[in-house]
Design an enzyme around this catalytic site. Sequence first.
Site, PDB file in Angstrom:
ATOM      1  N   GLU A  17      -5.890   0.131 -10.662  1.00  0.00           N
ATOM      2  CA  GLU A  17      -4.379  -0.610  -9.572  1.00  0.00           C
ATOM      3  C   GLU A  17      -5.175  -0.263  -8.712  1.00  0.00           C
ATOM      4  O   GLU A  17      -4.546   0.776  -7.678  1.00  0.00           O
ATOM      5  CB  GLU A  17      -3.419   0.101  -9.989  1.00  0.00           C
ATOM      6  CG  GLU A  17      -2.763  -0.299 -11.333  1.00  0.00           C
ATOM      7  CD  GLU A  17      -2.483  -0.994 -11.666  1.00  0.00           C
ATOM      8  OE1 GLU A  17      -2.430  -2.009 -11.264  1.00  0.00           O
ATOM      9  OE2 GLU A  17      -2.519  -2.096 -13.258  1.00  0.00           O
ATOM     10  N   CYS A  51      13.118 -11.151   2.894  1.00  0.00           N
ATOM     11  CA  CYS A  51      12.532  -9.961   2.299  1.00  0.00           C
ATOM     12  C   CYS A  51      11.273  -9.524   3.029  1.00  0.00           C
ATOM     13  O   CYS A  51      10.685 -10.658   3.223  1.00  0.00           O
ATOM     14  CB  CYS A  51      11.820 -10.364   0.632  1.00  0.00           C
ATOM     15  SG  CYS A  51      11.112  -8.478  -0.090  1.00  0.00           S
TER      16      CYS A  51
END
Lengths: 451, 451, 451, 451
Positions: free
Chosen positions: A236, A256
């Site tokens: 990842e 956001c």
Amino acid sequence: LQRRYSLGVSAQLLRTEGFIDGRWVSAASTFPVLDPATGHEIAKVSDCGIKEAQEAVNAAYCAFQQWKNHTAKERSFLLRKWYDLIIQHREDLAKLITAECGKPMRESIGEITYSASFLEWFSEEARRVYGDIVPSPAKDRKILVGAALAAGCTVVVKPAEDTPLSALALAELSVQAGIPPGVFNVVPCSREKTPAVGELLCTDPLVAKISFTGSTATGKILLRHAAGTVKKVSMELGGHAPFIVFDTADVDKATCVCSNRFLVQSGIHDAFMEKLAKAMDEQLKVGHGSEPSTTQGPLINSRAAEKVEMQVQDAVAHGAVVVRGGKRLQGSFMEPTLLSSVTPDMICMREETFGPLVPVVKFNTEQEALAIANASPVGLAGYFYSRDLSQIWRVAEQMEVGMVGVNEGLLSSIEAPFGGVKQSGLGREGSKYGIDEYLEIKYVCLGGLSA
Amino acid sequence: LQRRYSLGVSAQLLRTEGFIDGRWVSAASTFPVLDPATGHEIAKVSDCGIKEAQEAVNAAYCAFQQWKNHTAKERSFLLRKWYDLIIQHREDLAKLITAECGKPMRESIGEITYSASFLEWFSEEARRVYGDIVPSPAKDRKILVGAALAAGCTVVVKPAEDTPLSALALAELSVQAGIPPGVFNVVPCSREKTPAVGELLCTDPLVAKISFTGSTATGKILLRHAAGTVKKVSMELGGHAPFIVFDTADVDKATCVCSNRFLVQSGIHDAFMEKLAKAMDEQLKVGHGSEPSTTQGPLINSRAAEKVEMQVQDAVAHGAVVVRGGKRLQGSFMEPTLLSSVTPDMICMREETFGPLVPVVKFNTEQEALAIANASPVGLAGYFYSRDLSQIWRVAEQMEVGMVGVNEGLLSSIEAPFGGVKQSGLGREGSKYGIDEYLEIKYVCLGGLSA
Amino acid sequence: LQRRYSLGVSAQLLRTEGFIDGRWVSAASTFPVLDPATGHEIAKVSDCGIKEAQEAVNAAYCAFQQWKNHTAKERSFLLRKWYDLIIQHREDLAKLITAECGKPMRESIGEITYSASFLEWFSEEARRVYGDIVPSPAKDRKILVGAALAAGCTVVVKPAEDTPLSALALAELSVQAGIPPGVFNVVPCSREKTPAVGELLCTDPLVAKISFTGSTATGKILLRHAAGTVKKVSMELGGHAPFIVFDTADVDKATCVCSNRFLVQSGIHDAFMEKLAKAMDEQLKVGHGSEPSTTQGPLINSRAAEKVEMQVQDAVAHGAVVVRGGKRLQGSFMEPTLLSSVTPDMICMREETFGPLVPVVKFNTEQEALAIANASPVGLAGYFYSRDLSQIWRVAEQMEVGMVGVNEGLLSSIEAPFGGVKQSGLGREGSKYGIDEYLEIKYVCLGGLSA
Amino acid sequence: LQRRYSLGVSAQLLRTEGFIDGRWVSAASTFPVLDPATGHEIAKVSDCGIKEAQEAVNAAYCAFQQWKNHTAKERSFLLRKWYDLIIQHREDLAKLITAECGKPMRESIGEITYSASFLEWFSEEARRVYGDIVPSPAKDRKILVGAALAAGCTVVVKPAEDTPLSALALAELSVQAGIPPGVFNVVPCSREKTPAVGELLCTDPLVAKISFTGSTATGKILLRHAAGTVKKVSMELGGHAPFIVFDTADVDKATCVCSNRFLVQSGIHDAFMEKLAKAMDEQLKVGHGSEPSTTQGPLINSRAAEKVEMQVQDAVAHGAVVVRGGKRLQGSFMEPTLLSSVTPDMICMREETFGPLVPVVKFNTEQEALAIANASPVGLAGYFYSRDLSQIWRVAEQMEVGMVGVNEGLLSSIEAPFGGVKQSGLGREGSKYGIDEYLEIKYVCLGGLSA
């Protein structure tokens, strides 16, 4: 910010030695863990080297011979118990996270809950693997290793240099849960010793699988190491997620601040900037993570803050306008910063930032936005806001990322597969797919039955 | 063996140029393809280099933009048509395989049929992929690339140096089937140019996935190249499959010669050796692959035959007994050889052979056999014969391989997942799992629905 | 319309006897098949009774003992061949459908193509069933029985009384494809003999599974019969699909005429009615199905036309306004009819119509529309048009149906599961789920392995 | 056996009223629950009728509107809590089971643990359902209803007449767990009122699904009732499992007494009979279920004991030999009985017994054994013992049952699908398939996206 914050964590969870084969192990030297907000030392931690790493690998390999033969139900039961203990000690674990990485307590609590959900989920998945499996000892650098243990693997964890304490606290809880010695091992080490330890873990033939979360640069080094023994690898890596706001978006919902690459369409641009600036004024309160009012903590260390400062300077030099913030504060702190008139060639649009920097590029057409968004060599997540059904379909399909948030800035959920495409990584975590990373398909052909 | 065998293949299928973007392309020079049985030159083939490889990658990348947008049904239809053409030209394709790699015609026919079944299977799988996908241009060295094309990927094939003709014939048939230009490309090249072409394919950022079948040594080099761009990788590497015959086996059924590592239990050992020697006498007829009576062709080249000869010498020097054969014949030919009194430390038990060499180790206990079988760093397939139900279960579970044949020497079936564990590779081919190697999971989170 | 239309079908496909155990079987009497457009007799078909039905069940049971032991690959091959023959004879088969049920040729061609896709799909699915199965002889009234045969079942088909010819033509093609005798049987019978034949098929203990497509009323009778032997049952019953047009819809796209229960929101109502009336004027051309210009054929028989006429009269009597059509034409023909000011209590909104009747109810709120749509005891499909993302999610979730078309009037696709909820049926056809209806899960627990 | 056994259950769990919409409800009259071992009355329970049943259905329907909108995570959490409470109160619940159905405490504990595992399993499955669902209120007669509740359904339970107390105790625990009112309802009733209540539950249109465990005769009646509203139905009906011991079996392991149809091959017959008789002598101790030494309790009521006695008499009259037992004891008790020289036409081989009767048929060939085993109209489970690999495969494949135990007499496991073929039932419980019974597939086709 200069006062000393007490940890307030129960002594049993403040662990500072390596954890190998069920025992706490001192190394020849120690390295300091610092509070990134104050620079004060929180703890001295055993600086494990290749000797300890080798011991941990050997212990994991031996423990694997027993652990894989536990029934899935037994493994499931132990993982559930570990999960229950983590939830019970959630507050203390969050304090450790806040202390060593600086993030506000509320975020630390959220992180522990999400992380623990991996254990809950995979304690359940363990019983849902049908057919034969050939699992193997694995090394995992992530805080939680539910999928590996559920599949019957044993693990050696090398925590990030700045943040070993939370991993060590989890080891303590694993003991309390009854996880057998050698199944879960932790070898903390300093920045200096990390390359050698990483190489050992990636090249030792007893290790069957590498799982890594971190920078793309480090990921590539580990991939090269792992090639020599053809190991299975999950990665990842970096994300640099684009966040696109189309003219058709509901501007009240699109504010956001979860990304460092904002692309805003010209028709909604000014309204969006105003809203976002106002939201930053109202919601972002810089401070020490353990202060209840804090919503914006320090960066992980002062080098990270320097990097953001440099990106702001580069952007301004090339024509960007500072709408909010822009200045570095003391230590690892940085003012939440909003930039407009940003262009794709500025450094902040090309290199990932891990800090409160929001550069905004204005664009005209959907195609233009997609071209900028997809220009990156990485592709973890991407976000966009739109209320046009056709556009939603088109953009979701064309974004070159592993996860897409449509009108939604929060994606993480244990039920959904987490992971990226392109250079953002290999494999998926969580969800019904996550356990596959730790399993090998074994095909058994039973012949001679007609005799 | 010295007479010249005519190919007898229709001119249209005897292709000797590279195939890039739907066009046959000449390179600056050529390299010879030899009949391994006679050493005679069959054809001169264009020796593609990095220039041609780069063109092929670019063509595949461009074609990908269209091909991925074909519906699965359309791709399925074209692949089915390609499959039908291959079956129709099965005889000619088998002649090419026999000519360039030496194996008997019956085996070549079998290989084409099995290979074609990948196209049939994945033409069907194409329509069974549910949800979103993000496929990408891929390079595949295998003869058949059904899974990749079905998933919407485009491919560049680099055939093995000794055997480019069959891949080129398939390219011709792909044209006839209507596969669009650029979707399937072939760049043949000589042993000299292979490393540079391999590196280009593994490092070019436009290539998203590498699939390789070949030696473990070469596989590791490609893995290292691929690390720099975090590519997805599938590998089918070396096997060195163990073949265990337990005392409880039916000796009449256990005489398959599909392995180079035989382990036979003491109680059945002598009866087995007698049967096997007799079977070799009766069934193995050395000769040119295109002679109908031939059941044992030459090795792929004379270097391979030398290697087998050296292994026999080493074994005999350390105490092995030659029961049958043992001598090298002219050119690439080798006598079918059966050795007894072999021990695990002899070279033939530690290094994989690709020739008609059957070394047999005598063992006493199940545990001993498993220890020898699992001592290898690779683990593709393993075979054993037994009629004891408990033993079958135990041994199938403990063999460290990806595929187990129980009382059965032939495993390949398109319905079953093909692939190995340990250093035998990464990923699985065929079956319902095979297409996953060419797909990326894309998670789309649709928010803001409650408004 | 009074002229006699010639069938123009090859003699081999015009079959008029029962097909049992691979043989064409005459019954004691015959019944006429009529062209619904003209009332002229097309053919006299053997009127099979319980004797023939019993023979067919016995034949299917015997054939099952062999058929289930064919490998999936063999069954797959035969089904594919049958599929190829149907596609090859598509034109003739469509002529038979048009002749016996009246629909325009283009629709008949579409029906054959869609039906044949079941054979193609399940010829592929056959090889994708993993694990053990216990299939059984089954009776299926649907034209195509791919899933059953793929699973290894054998079938007895009882075609609808009005339309036996197409099923018999398929039997002829099954012979040509090499499907073994007894695997596929057809017992045509008249309306008078249908109840007794239906009861026999539903109660005979040799029949393991009933699959029925038809009216909810008949479905309930068969369910009761099947109860006595606890048979597995699949049912595709009535639908009465609602079609909702919300104010946010794109009115230019929402003018499909695939439903008999239109609900249109007040803000878009008048524009929609105008568009729909215009579309009906331009697109609907009443005539014999075999005339190329025809887009609207007759109803299945004159009783069906009477029923529609009665519904129109009832609606008008209670306040509905005839916008287009409204009158019955000669024989089984009915004018395409558009009604406005319809209310949910009128018969046409409560009872399903199989004719060109479009009653439109005007509504004000989303909640009101959902209440009307869900008031029906059946729930096969539902359609709605909207461009509001939140509304799309809400309405798709709340519609009590098995299939939802969002901005789309055509749903059928072999990849998608076809079937309804509530009294619309039991089970699903097509897709990866369809074959489950013909399989039994068998759980084998292998013990005593540790000895 | 005549002394009165005290229940010794906490007052809170000894519930005697109906449980509807979260409230304990008295009916107009009561019916007695008897201890089958002594005939003494344990409790008087409210005799609910169609009025109460209707109220429960209405309550379940209303509650469904909320319950289905809980997130899967929330439902999962509540079911887990209910599971934890059941495990915590396991002892008391087992006492209730022993008291009302007579089985030894150890078996009652086992039953509670297995039943509770349904709740644990489906609390986990709830979060693993991907895609849309349309669940509905359901009626379930089984003790545990995990799958239904997990899927978002609400339930009305009608417990068996003889054993309502354990279901009512579970209702009490559901309240403590926080399951909302109306989600779980229990309507106990007497043998007299059962038909009317059963009919109401099977015909009320608000009920969407019937799940029944019981006799095949009752199952057929319910199926007929359910036909009128096309309800989904799951049935676990009679079994009459065959238990075959082949000559190749390990006689020391094959002495389980879990079946009422023993078939033993001639070569092993005498040795087997001796072992079995000895095992019955040593292991079967008749007595009250709450005595710790008891391993064989009474039958469910005296009618059941009479039936077994009659079967023994019939067998003896036709030539069977009583090897052990054979006599009825007082009340509902019966001597454990072993019969030899049994033939397939005796009543005990044709009708299922629920008592300690072991009739043994001697057979010669595998084919003969399979013919006898498969002659039954039901097919739930089957068992056989053999050590011959080919025979194991053949027999497992040919036994017409839903579950096969090979060298294993205990099959139940929550991970495996429980259910039968032929007239043994419809559907599967437990495992990853179990929740499907409570879900409807909803296909949503999203169109108009290219605009």
